[in-house]
Design a protein around this motif. Structure first.
Motif, PDB file in Angstrom:
ATOM      1  N   VAL A 203       0.844  -1.200   0.000  1.00 30.96           N
ATOM      2  CA  VAL A 203       0.000   0.000   0.000  1.00 30.96           C
ATOM      3  C   VAL A 203       0.876   1.246   0.000  1.00 30.96           C
ATOM      4  O   VAL A 203       0.637   2.204  -0.741  1.00 30.96           O
ATOM      5  CB  VAL A 203      -0.950   0.008   1.226  1.00 30.96           C
ATOM      6  N   ALA A 204       1.940   1.221   0.809  1.00 33.78           N
ATOM      7  CA  ALA A 204       2.870   2.352   0.868  1.00 33.78           C
ATOM      8  C   ALA A 204       3.485   2.584  -0.507  1.00 33.78           C
ATOM      9  O   ALA A 204       3.643   3.731  -0.941  1.00 33.78           O
ATOM     10  CB  ALA A 204       3.958   2.086   1.905  1.00 33.78           C
ATOM     11  N   GLY A 205       3.812   1.499  -1.202  1.00 35.11           N
ATOM     12  CA  GLY A 205       4.383   1.611  -2.542  1.00 35.11           C
ATOM     13  C   GLY A 205       3.429   2.303  -3.501  1.00 35.11           C
ATOM     14  O   GLY A 205       3.833   3.165  -4.287  1.00 35.11           O
ATOM     15  N   PHE A 206       2.162   1.955  -3.387  1.00 38.30           N
ATOM     16  CA  PHE A 206       1.143   2.579  -4.222  1.00 38.30           C
ATOM     17  C   PHE A 206       1.075   4.088  -3.952  1.00 38.30           C
ATOM     18  O   PHE A 206       1.160   4.909  -4.866  1.00 38.30           O
ATOM     19  CB  PHE A 206      -0.224   1.925  -3.943  1.00 38.30           C
ATOM     20  N   PHE A 207       0.939   4.450  -2.673  1.00 34.29           N
ATOM     21  CA  PHE A 207       0.815   5.870  -2.323  1.00 34.29           C
ATOM     22  C   PHE A 207       2.081   6.650  -2.650  1.00 34.29           C
ATOM     23  O   PHE A 207       2.016   7.793  -3.117  1.00 34.29           O
ATOM     24  CB  PHE A 207       0.440   6.028  -0.845  1.00 34.29           C
ATOM     25  N   ALA A 208       3.238   6.031  -2.412  1.00 31.37           N
ATOM     26  CA  ALA A 208       4.501   6.726  -2.690  1.00 31.37           C
ATOM     27  C   ALA A 208       4.660   6.954  -4.188  1.00 31.37           C
ATOM     28  O   ALA A 208       5.074   8.039  -4.612  1.00 31.37           O
ATOM     29  CB  ALA A 208       5.674   5.930  -2.133  1.00 31.37           C
ATOM     30  N   SER A 209       4.293   5.960  -5.010  1.00 27.94           N
ATOM     31  CA  SER A 209       4.427   6.110  -6.470  1.00 27.94           C
ATOM     32  C   SER A 209       3.550   7.245  -6.984  1.00 27.94           C
ATOM     33  O   SER A 209       4.000   8.105  -7.739  1.00 27.94           O
ATOM     34  CB  SER A 209       4.026   4.821  -7.187  1.00 27.94           C
ATOM     35  N   PHE A 210       2.285   7.236  -6.543  1.00 24.78           N
ATOM     36  CA  PHE A 210       1.389   8.302  -7.008  1.00 24.78           C
ATOM     37  C   PHE A 210       1.748   9.642  -6.374  1.00 24.78           C
ATOM     38  O   PHE A 210       1.623  10.678  -7.015  1.00 24.78           O
ATOM     39  CB  PHE A 210      -0.072   7.929  -6.766  1.00 24.78           C
ATOM     40  N   GLY A 211       2.183   9.607  -5.122  1.00 20.67           N
ATOM     41  CA  GLY A 211       2.627  10.839  -4.471  1.00 20.67           C
ATOM     42  C   GLY A 211       3.770  11.474  -5.244  1.00 20.67           C
ATOM     43  O   GLY A 211       3.784  12.681  -5.480  1.00 20.67           O
ATOM     44  N   PHE A 212       4.707  10.644  -5.670  1.00 18.69           N
ATOM     45  CA  PHE A 212       5.840  11.116  -6.471  1.00 18.69           C
ATOM     46  C   PHE A 212       5.349  11.790  -7.752  1.00 18.69           C
ATOM     47  O   PHE A 212       5.765  12.894  -8.100  1.00 18.69           O
ATOM     48  CB  PHE A 212       6.772   9.948  -6.793  1.00 18.69           C
ATOM     49  N   LEU A 213       4.426  11.119  -8.451  1.00 24.15           N
ATOM     50  CA  LEU A 213       3.901  11.662  -9.709  1.00 24.15           C
ATOM     51  C   LEU A 213       3.166  12.982  -9.493  1.00 24.15           C
ATOM     52  O   LEU A 213       3.386  13.961 -10.203  1.00 24.15           O
ATOM     53  CB  LEU A 213       2.941  10.654 -10.358  1.00 24.15           C
ATOM     54  N   LEU A 214       2.285  13.001  -8.488  1.00 25.24           N
ATOM     55  CA  LEU A 214       1.478  14.196  -8.224  1.00 25.24           C
ATOM     56  C   LEU A 214       2.365  15.386  -7.881  1.00 25.24           C
ATOM     57  O   LEU A 214       2.192  16.483  -8.420  1.00 25.24           O
ATOM     58  CB  LEU A 214       0.484  13.920  -7.090  1.00 25.24           C
ATOM     59  N   LEU A 215       3.325  15.169  -6.977  1.00 21.56           N
ATOM     60  CA  LEU A 215       4.215  16.264  -6.567  1.00 21.56           C
ATOM     61  C   LEU A 215       5.062  16.724  -7.749  1.00 21.56           C
ATOM     62  O   LEU A 215       5.282  17.921  -7.938  1.00 21.56           O
ATOM     63  CB  LEU A 215       5.120  15.819  -5.418  1.00 21.56           C
ATOM     64  N   GLY A 216       5.533  15.759  -8.548  1.00 17.70           N
ATOM     65  CA  GLY A 216       6.380  16.099  -9.694  1.00 17.70           C
ATOM     66  C   GLY A 216       5.636  16.941 -10.720  1.00 17.70           C
ATOM     67  O   GLY A 216       6.142  17.962 -11.189  1.00 17.70           O
ATOM     68  N   VAL A 217       4.401  16.529 -11.037  1.00 18.67           N
ATOM     69  CA  VAL A 217       3.625  17.277 -12.035  1.00 18.67           C
ATOM     70  C   VAL A 217       3.236  18.648 -11.467  1.00 18.67           C
ATOM     71  O   VAL A 217       3.332  19.669 -12.150  1.00 18.67           O
ATOM     72  CB  VAL A 217       2.381  16.481 -12.491  1.00 18.67           C
ATOM     73  N   GLY A 218       2.826  18.662 -10.183  1.00 19.02           N
ATOM     74  CA  GLY A 218       2.473  19.935  -9.537  1.00 19.02           C
ATOM     75  C   GLY A 218       3.634  20.915  -9.574  1.00 19.02           C
ATOM     76  O   GLY A 218       3.478  22.074  -9.964  1.00 19.02           O
TER      77      GLY A 218
END
Ligand SMILES: *[C@@H]1O[C@H](CO)[C@@H](O)[C@H](O)[C@H]1NC(C)=O
Length: 260
Positions: free
Chosen positions: A175-190
């Motif tokens: 679950v952490a892997g899922f959130f970290a992967s999307f967190g990375f993408l969201l922060l990067g695009v933002g």
């Protein structure tokens, strides 16, 4: 061992990412020493008076006598505006004689509105024309909102990823892997959108405004980078863990099988 070591490493980087992302969020939300020194962008009026005059606008005594007077009430332009995720503050400097707007979820940085609402006796229509001619407004208008939401949700995602890693349980790590992967993408695009917006807003010199990047932007980038560094370690811990889980139970004592 490998699993715990990787997990610890990923926890460290996810913790750092969470702290950095939260710091970016707290910029300008209050006048305390931490919040007031964190901002996404700095806006200085520079020689806006001269440019207003060239456009035939009233531009005498546009600067505020009282730099800490209420903002958005045509009480005069401030020396320095610092832009946060939820609103902005303006005043003499980052340190003293300053005041902040109310904080709103989904605030959009609009330099012309900030200046327009502080200009005494401003001809707001002419001011807007002046700004639109230099394509300043469309930049912030179009992209600021998505960047805000991506960063806000990204902050929550890396925070959840970090908290989840503390549960040291295989399912939790996935679950952490899922959130970290999307967190990375969201922060990067933002962060990328904000960087592009501010790059565009840098061209506001024609109207006498000086807009520069703020440290909160680098915090979002750093949070994104820290999450990225934490990801391989997190996946390693999942992999090492799963090997132990799947093979270890079948083969009996995992450590004696030599699988490590
Ligand atoms: C400046 O404005 C603030 C807020 O309205 C007020 O509290 C303060 O007394 C003012 N300072 C002066 C010198 O008028």
């Amino acid at each position: 061992m490998l699993r715990l070591y990787s997990l610890g490493l990923s926890q460290f980087f996810l913790f750092a990412a969470t702290v950095l992302a939260i710091l970016a969020n707290v910029g300008q939300v209050s006048q305390n020493i931490v919040a007031r020194n964190i901002y996404l962008a700095k806006l200085k009026p520079g020689n806006v008076a001269q440019h207003l005059r060239e456009e035939g606008l009233t531009a005498d005594n546009i600067m505020a006598n009282n730099q800490s007077a209420l903002l958005q009430k045509n009480q005069g332009v401030r020396n320095l505006y610092a832009i946060g995720m939820y609103g902005y503050c303006g005043g003499k400097s980052l340190k003293d004689e300053r005041t902040c707007t109310e904080m709103n979820f989904g605030y959009v940085f609009e330099p012309d509105v900030i200046i327009g609402e502080d200009l005494p006796n401003a001809d707001s229509k002419a001011l807007q024309d002046l700004f639109s001619r230099y394509d300043i407004k469309p930049y912030a208008r179009k992209h600021w909102h998505p960047a805000f939401y991506l960063t806000f949700i990204g902050t929550i995602f890396v925070g959840v990823a970090f908290i989840t890693t503390c549960l040291i349980h295989l399912a939790a790590i996935a679950v952490a892997g899922f959130f970290a992967s999307f967190g990375f993408l969201l922060l990067g695009v933002g962060a990328a959108i904000w960087t592009a917006d501010l790059y565009g807003l840098n061209n506001s010199e024609p109207v006498g405004l000086v807009i520069t990047y703020g440290n909160a932007l680098w915090f979002v980038w750093a949070a994104c980078g820290s999450t990225l560094i934490g990801l391989p370690a997190l996946f390693t811990s999942t992999y090492a863990g799963r090997t132990k889980w799947d093979d270890g139970i079948e083969r009996g004592n995992y450590y004696q099988t030599g699988a490590y």
